[in-house]
Scaffold this motif. Structure first.
Motif, PDB file in Angstrom:
ATOM      1  N   GLN A 112       0.825  -1.213   0.000  1.00 36.85           N
ATOM      2  CA  GLN A 112       0.000   0.000   0.000  1.00 36.85           C
ATOM      3  C   GLN A 112       0.860   1.265   0.000  1.00 36.85           C
ATOM      4  O   GLN A 112       1.859   1.325   0.728  1.00 36.85           O
ATOM      5  CB  GLN A 112      -0.866   0.034   1.256  1.00 36.85           C
ATOM      6  N   THR A 160       0.875   3.951   1.595  1.00 35.58           N
ATOM      7  CA  THR A 160       0.534   4.813   2.733  1.00 35.58           C
ATOM      8  C   THR A 160       1.828   5.305   3.352  1.00 35.58           C
ATOM      9  O   THR A 160       2.329   4.691   4.286  1.00 35.58           O
ATOM     10  CB  THR A 160      -0.296   4.042   3.779  1.00 35.58           C
ATOM     11  N   SER A 213      -5.703   1.632  -0.466  1.00 35.07           N
ATOM     12  CA  SER A 213      -5.502   2.807   0.396  1.00 35.07           C
ATOM     13  C   SER A 213      -6.756   3.657   0.528  1.00 35.07           C
ATOM     14  O   SER A 213      -6.881   4.443   1.464  1.00 35.07           O
ATOM     15  CB  SER A 213      -4.374   3.680  -0.167  1.00 35.07           C
ATOM     16  N   VAL A 273      -9.176   4.241   3.712  1.00 33.42           N
ATOM     17  CA  VAL A 273      -9.130   5.406   4.613  1.00 33.42           C
ATOM     18  C   VAL A 273      -9.088   6.676   3.762  1.00 33.42           C
ATOM     19  O   VAL A 273      -8.628   6.663   2.631  1.00 33.42           O
ATOM     20  CB  VAL A 273      -7.925   5.375   5.581  1.00 33.42           C
ATOM     21  N   GLN A 283      -8.154   9.786   1.863  1.00 32.90           N
ATOM     22  CA  GLN A 283      -6.859  10.191   1.322  1.00 32.90           C
ATOM     23  C   GLN A 283      -6.986  11.546   0.657  1.00 32.90           C
ATOM     24  O   GLN A 283      -7.969  11.819  -0.011  1.00 32.90           O
ATOM     25  CB  GLN A 283      -6.411   9.199   0.236  1.00 32.90           C
ATOM     26  N   LYS A 329     -10.333  -2.882  12.583  1.00 35.38           N
ATOM     27  CA  LYS A 329     -10.458  -1.612  11.861  1.00 35.38           C
ATOM     28  C   LYS A 329     -11.864  -1.040  11.995  1.00 35.38           C
ATOM     29  O   LYS A 329     -12.056   0.169  12.135  1.00 35.38           O
ATOM     30  CB  LYS A 329     -10.114  -1.796  10.378  1.00 35.38           C
ATOM     31  N   SER A 370       4.786  -0.944  12.398  1.00 37.56           N
ATOM     32  CA  SER A 370       3.597  -0.631  11.619  1.00 37.56           C
ATOM     33  C   SER A 370       3.614   0.806  11.120  1.00 37.56           C
ATOM     34  O   SER A 370       4.131   1.707  11.788  1.00 37.56           O
ATOM     35  CB  SER A 370       2.371  -0.867  12.522  1.00 37.56           C
ATOM     36  N   LYS A 371       3.057   0.992   9.913  1.00 33.61           N
ATOM     37  CA  LYS A 371       2.988   2.340   9.340  1.00 33.61           C
ATOM     38  C   LYS A 371       2.087   3.250  10.145  1.00 33.61           C
ATOM     39  O   LYS A 371       2.224   4.468  10.095  1.00 33.61           O
ATOM     40  CB  LYS A 371       2.409   2.277   7.912  1.00 33.61           C
ATOM     41  N   SER A 372       1.103   2.643  10.835  1.00 29.33           N
ATOM     42  CA  SER A 372       0.087   3.469  11.488  1.00 29.33           C
ATOM     43  C   SER A 372       0.425   3.780  12.950  1.00 29.33           C
ATOM     44  O   SER A 372      -0.315   4.499  13.604  1.00 29.33           O
ATOM     45  CB  SER A 372      -1.276   2.786  11.392  1.00 29.33           C
ATOM     46  N   ASP A 373       1.542   3.264  13.461  1.00 30.62           N
ATOM     47  CA  ASP A 373       1.931   3.567  14.837  1.00 30.62           C
ATOM     48  C   ASP A 373       2.130   5.080  14.980  1.00 30.62           C
ATOM     49  O   ASP A 373       2.764   5.715  14.134  1.00 30.62           O
ATOM     50  CB  ASP A 373       3.225   2.821  15.172  1.00 30.62           C
ATOM     51  N   THR A 374       1.580   5.650  16.060  1.00 28.59           N
ATOM     52  CA  THR A 374       1.664   7.098  16.223  1.00 28.59           C
ATOM     53  C   THR A 374       3.083   7.566  16.571  1.00 28.59           C
ATOM     54  O   THR A 374       3.405   8.736  16.391  1.00 28.59           O
ATOM     55  CB  THR A 374       0.712   7.587  17.338  1.00 28.59           C
TER      56      THR A 374
END
Ligand code: TYM
Length: 330
Positions: A9, A11, A45, A48, A50, A112, A196-200
């Motif tokens: 993806q 992202t 993608s 979510v 975009q 999700k 992970s890409k989504s980790d803050t």
């Protein structure tokens, strides 16, 4: 014949989990002469929200990093998923054999879906599109990280249902998993979780675009434990073992060799060794990507060439399936 298919993806920038877990393994498969199809999963993608220009930029950058990593368009089929409408078209046919019960019980979906008050249908269809991505090329093997295994199990089930209903002979795709632990690279900040890409927390991952000093900083700040010496013991020492693993992947050595190299070093000193190995491995890729991005025309041409080849292959599968489904043009 084996046909290897996988997607990534767009992202944001690739991290070393994506790289060692999927991209680098694809490069190895190419070196072994496998038939490889890799695409940028931009349609995925869209599950979510975009920003259009950000998505385009991310797609371009991902293409640059894939090519820079060794997935050169002369050696494999690299393209943008949305450029081959057969993916979305086959997704529809598969959605007509998939059941709501099955899709809504997938753990990734449930996780999700919790984030929404109104769950978009695309989230439910996400793994169906993923199955279509592979099946539209008659894909037999899919190199992925461990987080994608359930999606591939679903793909295999959809193949069975589809073949049964239409008398088709699509192969059930199998996951290709490595034996070097690269299928689950852990977060640098919390080694109980995957990177992970989504980790803050941006320090939880090293990006392929990170400059050398940022790589060094992130490795220096990596969470380990209170035992000073270095051992490879993924069960009881996940943090240190994750660093040993990264060292091995970057320097192409075995855990025994890494631990031997770490003899007499404490974890803080060893982190400098790991960072150096990563920098040595990643800096040339970053430099190649930077040069490609300086004149994106080469990337655009590569993606167009890849999409044309992918479309031709997808058309072949489509014609066969359309005849079986009764949707061939009259
Ligand atoms: P994506 O974009 O999240 O991740 C790309 C690839 O990287 C792997 N990966 C990891 N491997 C090891 N350690 C980690 N911490 C780690 N994090 C990610 C992923 O498993 C993946 O192989 N749904 C897919 C994209 C996709 C796809 C497909 C894959 C769309 N269609 C068809 C295979 C076949 C995804 O979101 O991957």
């Amino acid at each position: 014949p084996r046909r290897v298919v996988t997607g990534v993806q767009p992202t944001g920038a690739l991290h070393i989990g994506n790289y060692f877990g999927a991209v680098r393994r694809c490069v190895r498969l190419l070196d072994q002469g496998e038939d490889l199809t890799v695409f940028i999963a931009d349609l995925h993608s869209l599950t979510v929200r975009q920003d259009a220009s950000v998505l385009q930029r991310n797609t371009l950058e991902l293409a640059a990093y894939l090519i820079a990593s060794g997935l050169e368009p002369a050696r494999c089929v690299v393209f943008q998923q949305s450029a081959v409408p057969r993916h979305a078209e086959l997704c529809w046919a598969l959605a007509c054999v998939a059941t709501l019960a099955r899709l809504s019980h997938l753990p990734q979906y449930k996780e999700k879906a919790k984030l929404y008050k109104e769950v978009p249908v695309g989230l439910l269809l996400y793994p169906v599109l993923q199955a279509a991505d592979v099946l539209v090329y008659g894909g037999t093997h899919v190199p992925v990280g461990r987080d994608q295994l359930q999606h591939l199990q679903l793909a295999a089930q959809l193949v069975r249902s589809f073949n049964h209903r239409y008398g088709a002979a699509l192969p059930a795709p199998q996951p290709l998993l490595p034996d070097d632990g690269s299928d689950r690279i852990l977060s640098l900040r919390d080694p109980t979780k995957k990177m992970s890409k989504s980790d803050t927390d941006p320090k939880s991952r090293v990006l392929l675009s990170d400059p050398d000093d940022v790589i060094e900083l992130k490795i220096r700040k990596a969470v380990t434990d209170f035992t000073p010496h270095v051992t490879y013991d993924p069960e009881s020492r996940p943090g240190v073992s994750n660093l040993v693993r990264l060292h091995c992947l970057a320097a192409d050595i075995l855990p025994e060799e890494a631990v031997e190299e770490a003899d007499g070093l404490n974890t803080a000193q060893y982190k400098a060794v790991v960072a150096r190995a990563l920098v040595r491995h990643l800096a040339p890729i970053r430099e190649r990507a930077r040069r490609l991005l300086a004149d994106p025309r080469v990337i655009h041409a590569a993606l167009q060439h890849g999409a044309a080849r992918a479309r031709a292959r997808a058309d072949t599968t489509h014609e066969r399936l359309a005849r079986l489904m009764g949707t061939a043009p009259l």
